[in-house]
Write an enzyme that holds these catalytic residues in place. Structure first.
Site: not given
Length: 284
Positions: A17, A147
């Site tokens: 990404e 995360k």
């Protein structure tokens, strides 16, 4: 052509990404990571392609100069849903995990790497497109879990509900980005060969989901999750939507005197190595 692919024929390929570079790290560290990731791919014998949108063109294999242009000019943070809008409007756009998986699959890339995936945010209806894309695209995603800023329980449940398979690479626990432990068990694999056997089974039975390969942050860089939770309680949120994650990551880096930043860089480097190894053995 809307998509400019710079994939070299015959090489094992890993997709990555652009959000991690443009929105997830300070500029200096982002460029250093880009160079290091490219160096690793050359040394190991695979091609790492960073995927992003520059002035409306989807580029598979962005150069350092193009990445710097995105940082300098600014770029929207986009998931799968926003891809056609960004392209049609001629925008600069940094891909998240969802957009990267979507675009990777469209051009035949089967292995994708990131630091941590999105999930369910605490206290409000905010669910990352990463989850829904993983639930509908067959690929291998190497990450260090979700995360640490997310609602861990809700995200873990959502992964189960969406039938997204996950395995811990040489670990029995679901890692949480900066943290190696979450108290949640996952099936353990000891080798890349085991990963590929599971993936091949998925292909044979038509199981169109992303296989999450969970690679914990190196032990020496770990920031325990209970410490992260205490720090998050002290942060007054000054962002919304797609800006929440970059805002919180920046705050945590400040509050830990850069420890979370070092952890982020270390886990990304290790994930690139593992993803490359998987891609190379998949290619054979």
């Amino acid at each position: 052509m809307i998509i400019e692919s710079r994939i070299e024929k015959g090489n094992p390929v890993v997709g990555m990404e652009t959000t991690v570079f443009v929105h997830g790290l300070p500029r200096k560290e982002a460029i250093e990571l880009f160079r290091r990731a490219k160096e690793i791919s050359r040394e190991k014998g695979f091609q790492l392609v960073v995927i992003g949108i520059l002035k409306g063109k989807i580029i598979v294999g962005m150069s350092e100069e193009e990445l710097e242009t995105m940082m300098r000019e600014g770029a929207d943070k986009i998931g799968t849903r926003e891809i056609p809008i960004a392209v049609a409007k001629g925008k600069n756009a940094a891909t998240t995990v969802s957009a990267t998986i979507f675009l990777s699959r469209r051009i035949g890339i089967e292995v994708v790497v990131t630091g941590g995936t999105g999930g369910v945010h605490p206290g409000r209806v905010d669910v990352s497109q990463d989850l829904t894309e993983m639930a509908s695209s067959r690929t291998i995603l190497v990450s260090s879990g979700i995360k640490s800023i997310l609602d861990v329980e809700a995200t873990f449940e959502m992964l189960e509900t969406l039938e997204i398979p996950l395995v811990g690479f040489k670990t029995d626990e679901f890692p949480l980005f900066f943290s190696r432990k979450s108290g949640r068990r996952v099936p353990r694999v000891e080798s890349v060969e085991e990963v590929l056997k599971i993936y091949e089974t998925m292909r044979e039975i038509g199981f169109e989901k992303t296989l999450m390969v969970l690679n914990p942050v190196p032990e020496e860089y770990e920031v325990p999750h209970d410490e992260i939770e205490r720090l998050l309680e002290k942060i007054e949120l000054e962002a919304e939507g797609k800006e929440v994650t970059p805002f919180l990551l920046k705050k945590l880096a400040e509050m830990t005197n850069g420890r979370t930043l070092k952890a982020n860089l270390a886990l990304l480097e290790e994930n690139v190595k593992l993803a490359g190894e998987i891609a190379m053995k998949l290619k054979r």
